[in-house]
Design an enzyme around this catalytic site. Structure first.
Site, PDB file in Angstrom:
ATOM      1  N   LYS A  86      -6.163   1.584   3.537  1.00 40.96           N
ATOM      2  CA  LYS A  86      -7.439   0.513   2.303  1.00 40.96           C
ATOM      3  C   LYS A  86      -7.929   1.359   2.005  1.00 40.96           C
ATOM      4  CE  LYS A  86      -5.860  -3.733   3.948  1.00 40.96           C
ATOM      5  NZ  LYS A  86      -5.926  -5.001   4.541  1.00 40.96           N
ATOM      6  N   GLY A 140      -3.309 -13.680   2.418  1.00 38.99           N
ATOM      7  CA  GLY A 140      -3.715 -15.033   2.194  1.00 38.99           C
ATOM      8  C   GLY A 140      -2.547 -15.163   1.268  1.00 38.99           C
ATOM      9  N   ALA A 193      -6.460  -8.212  -0.697  1.00 39.45           N
ATOM     10  CA  ALA A 193      -5.645  -9.447  -1.434  1.00 39.45           C
ATOM     11  C   ALA A 193      -6.668  -9.672  -2.908  1.00 39.45           C
ATOM     12  CB  ALA A 193      -5.627 -11.047  -0.715  1.00 39.45           C
ATOM     13  N   LYS A 247       0.980  -1.197   0.107  1.00 43.09           N
ATOM     14  CA  LYS A 247      -0.203   0.320  -0.039  1.00 43.09           C
ATOM     15  C   LYS A 247       1.024   1.102   0.441  1.00 43.09           C
ATOM     16  CE  LYS A 247      -2.221  -1.539   3.517  1.00 43.09           C
ATOM     17  NZ  LYS A 247      -1.873  -2.969   3.472  1.00 43.09           N
ATOM     18  N   GLU A 289      -0.164  -9.047  13.229  1.00 41.32           N
ATOM     19  CA  GLU A 289       1.332  -8.522  12.893  1.00 41.32           C
ATOM     20  C   GLU A 289       2.002  -9.069  13.954  1.00 41.32           C
ATOM     21  OE1 GLU A 289       2.784  -6.439   9.708  1.00 41.32           O
ATOM     22  OE2 GLU A 289       0.667  -6.621   9.310  1.00 41.32           O
TER      23      GLU A 289
END
Ligand code: ASP
Ligand code: MG
Length: 782
Positions: free
Chosen positions: A643, A762, A572, A540, A628
């Site tokens: 996002k 993923g 994703a 990003k 994280e």
């Protein structure tokens, strides 16, 4: 000291505005000692040719009219470029010259080449003066003092001497193109469009490092880009093909241009004076670039069969008509392709040895590598037949094929030919940066994907990059055993090394796929774009960069017709960016986007049922690798905030990250200190969460962590990421733990919004999402 020769053609000097643009390019690209070769401004030579014709025909009225036209044009340029005082001496020089021309016409002593030479003399004088007014030290140089010719042969040794002594290394030398002198000092010309030749000759004589031909197209294309939108600009073309194209009448390069570069290392570039920031085409020595495919067209040619063409005759004839003549032998006979206008002159010169076989021909020539030419020319014949083009004459040689007809080849036919014959061989160089989890899966998936795209595109992975090491292989890395190749061939690199290697790539398209977790890498995007690379980002950084930087990047991409895809940076592989683009492209108006764009926060909120403290869930998620390394990074909401910014920008909104309100999913004091400090006070998080969850339950709602963007009917935007109490039973409340969801409300999806939902993280889905971007790119390059 290395010198460069720049050449500006008539179209680059067609108005006062264009002169200023050229002066700007000179300011940015030239240093003292460099030479700037100029053609006559705009169509001046054509006008002077008409002037000459009216003189020959003794049509005084026409002569006076045209002379006035020439005068007005020059005066207009002077008055638009300079103040009254500054143009004073140029104006009186012009006046004297016009009087001399008129007197010579009256006395019937006008000389053709001397008359034509004025075009270049005026433009050199004007540009030098313009540079002086911009405080650049420059002076105009008359090439008749540099290039001497005897009986059609240039006197190289003498000319070299003249150039070395007259080119002033303390100034910019603005040299007239097109003209030279014979041994007696009479003016001669180097043939129509001869200024390119002047430039390369001069470069040879002064031992220049490079020649840049600044013209009105961006470089050498696979076919005429004005007629065929999908024409490909080639970054590199080898001299042999460039020469052939020139001989076939391709307008970007002229027949004699390359000859002075033979046996030298002088670089030659073709680029646009209208878009100086764009890199053009480099004409390289044989072997330094792959051979390409081209289609060029002809208009109004006559085909003449000649009995026994003698050595040097084509050159004499070309000189006679001031135009290059393509010649070839077929079935033991010699043929010339001559502009219809000049057939008479040629036939007269051949004194009965020339037999006009066909007149007013048009047609196409296909230029391609030797191993392809037979097959391609068969295909071309089929396509032309399907398009009802009746071929009257064909000829093919080892590296080109000619198709001549008396019908016109319109741009549709050209586009079909180009599509069938040239586009097939299109190549994309793929540079993959970042070989982490996702990167490795992406590379694995490449093998199958490349095969699948093979029909339309030749995709080659030319580089794999980690942060300090790279494997760079311009001809393509073999994907099935890249690890092995990596171990034996990967090397340390710097940013400069990388850019240099990219600039050397000889591909029609290049794409950088950024799967790194590095903002330093995205800082290089503008440099990649400068090297004509498309971009695909899986992170990003660039998409959420400050608006100025971001807007500049978009602008830069647009200028160069390049694409940037970043589908996987949000959700994703979920097709959210596609959906938003599609809605907008089809006329819908999005009014609200709401959703959960973090797998971690989705899992935490949807899993919580009050049976265990919230912090236990956080620790569990951390242990399973869902978060994280420091889960507070997730709880801060910053990732969702970024996002949402990307989605907002996809809708064309000009936001920065600070424009999106952020409410973390934890009490603010827990953000301080290390992870140990958090654990010591984790009950504060539990209380924080439990209170809100209970509140939600009391209201019959569900506690979720969402991002929401609203655009009201006046275009006012509200954006927020934080805790939300959503209707139980709604799509967001029922979200499968871990999934992402995007709920889009628009004009068309008003009552019942459009929902996109599924795993938003993923390695497999992310890698597949990047492939989807790559596929999109190939489809849109078609
Ligand atoms: N001015 C000359 C011509 O129009 C030379 C050149 O443009 O290169 O032919
Ligand atoms: Mg010209």
């Amino acid at each position: 000291m290395t010198k460069v020769v720049h050449k500006f053609g008539g179209s680059s000097l067609s108005s006062a505005t264009r002169y200023k643009a050229v002066a700007n390019i000179v300011l940015g690209h030239c240093k003292a000692g460099d030479c700037v070769v100029v053609s006559a401004a705009g169509k001046t030579t054509n006008t002077l040719v008409k002037l000459w014709q009216s003189y020959v025909q003794q049509d005084d009225k026409a002569f006076n009219d045209i002379l006035l036209q020439v005068e007005n044009h020059q005066r207009q340029l002077l008055s638009e470029l300079f103040s009254e005082a500054s143009a004073q001496s140029l104006r009186s020089q012009l006046q004297d010259e016009l009087v001399t021309i008129a007197k010579a016409a009256n006395a019937r002593t006008l000389h053709e080449a001397t008359l034509l030479a004025h075009g270049e003399v005026w433009s050199a004088r004007l540009l030098a003066h313009l540079l002086n007014t911009l405080n650049v030290s420059a002076s105009d140089v008359d090439a008749r003092g540099l290039f001497a010719q005897h009986q059609g042969q240039l006197l190289h040794a003498q000319n070299k001497q003249a150039c070395l002594s007259q080119i002033d290394t303390s100034k910019i030398n603005v040299v007239t193109g097109f003209i030279a002198a014979d041994c007696d000092g009479n003016t001669i010309t180097l043939g129509r469009n001869g200024s390119d030749y002047s430039a390369t000759l001069l470069a040879n004589y002064i031992d220049a490092e490079a020649v840049s031909i600044w013209t009105d197209t961006q470089g050498v294309f696979s076919t005429d880009p004005r007629k065929v939108g999908s024409a490909v600009k080639y970054p590199k073309v080898c001299r042999v093909q460039a020469n052939l194209l020139a001989r076939l009448g391709n307008p970007v390069l002229h027949a004699k241009t390359l000859s002075p570069l033979k046996d030298t290392n002088i670089k030659l570039q073709v680029r646009s004076s209208y878009e100086p920031e764009i890199i053009g085409t480099e004409i390289v020595k044989q072997g330094y670039s792959k051979e390409k495919r081209f289609i060029t067209t002809f208009e109004e040619l006559d085909l003449i069969r000649v009995e026994e063409l003698v050595n040097g005759e084509v050159r004499t004839l070309s000189q006679l008509i001031q135009h290059s003549i393509h010649h070839f032998s077929k079935g033991g006979e010699d043929y010339l392709l001559v502009p219809s206008n000049d057939t008479h002159a040629v036939a007269t010169h051949l004194q009965g040895r020339g037999n006009i076989v066909e007149t007013h021909l048009r047609g196409v020539a296909l230029v391609a590598p030797e191993y392809e030419i037979t097959q391609l020319s068969q295909q071309a014949a089929v396509v032309l037949e399907q398009q009802d083009v009746v071929i009257r004459f064909t000829h093919s040689d080892s590296n080109y094929a000619l198709f001549l007809t008396d019908q016109s080849i319109d741009s549709d036919v050209l586009a079909i030919l180009h599509d069938k014959l040239v586009n097939k061989g299109r190549e994309i160089a793929v540079i993959i940066a970042g070989l982490g989890n996702v990167g490795e899966v992406f590379v694995e998936q490449c093998q199958a994907q490349i095969e699948k795209l093979q029909a339309a595109f030749d995709l080659k992975v030319v580089a794999l990059l980690r942060s300090k090491e790279m494997l760079f292989c311009p001809s393509g890395i073999s994907i099935s055993n890249w690890q092995q190749q990596w171990r034996s061939e990967s090397q340390h690199y710097s940013q400069a090394d990388l850019l240099e290697r990219i600039s050397e790539l000889d591909y029609e398209h290049k794409v950088i796929i950024d799967i790194t977790a590095s903002d330093a890498f995205s800082d290089m995007y503008p440099s990649f774009v400068e090297q004509d690379c498309h971009l695909i980002s899986a992170n990003k950084y660039a998409g959420t960069a400050p608006r100025n930087w971001y807007a500049k990047l978009l602008e830069q991409l647009q200028e160069r017709n390049l694409f940037w895809r970043y589908n996987t940076s949000v959700g994703a592989g979920l097709p959210i960016n596609f959906a938003l683009a599609d809605l907008q492209n089809s006329g819908d108006k999005v009014t609200r986007i709401e959703g959960v764009f973090s797998g971690t926060l989705s899992w935490l909120c949807s899993s919580y049922d009050g049976s265990q403290p919230f912090s236990d869930l956080v620790i569990k998620a951390q242990q399973m690798g869902y978060t994280e390394p420091d889960p507070r990074e997730d709880l801060s909401g910053r990732d969702m905030q970024r996002k949402l910014l990307i989605l907002a920008r996809d809708l064309g909104l000009e936001l920065d990250v600070e424009d999106i309100e952020l409410e973390p999913l934890m009490p603010t004091h827990l953000a301080q200190g290390d992870w140990g400090a958090f654990l010591a006070n984790k009950q504060d998080l539990d209380v924080f969460y439990a209170q809100r969850a209970e509140q939600a339950a009391r209201d019959g709602k569900a506690l979720r962590y969402t991002g929401a963007l609203d655009i009201d009917e006046h275009g006012k935007v509200a954006a927020k990421v934080g805790i939300a109490y959503v209707e139980s039973g709604s799509a967001i409340a029922n979200l499968t733990p871990g999934d992402n969801i995007f709920v889009i409300t628009s004009q068309w999806y008003q009552q019942n919004p459009l929902v996109i939902q599924g795993p938003g993280a993923g390695k497999e889905v992310t890698a597949a999402g990047i492939h989807s971007d790559l596929y999109w790119l190939t489809q849109n390059l078609k």
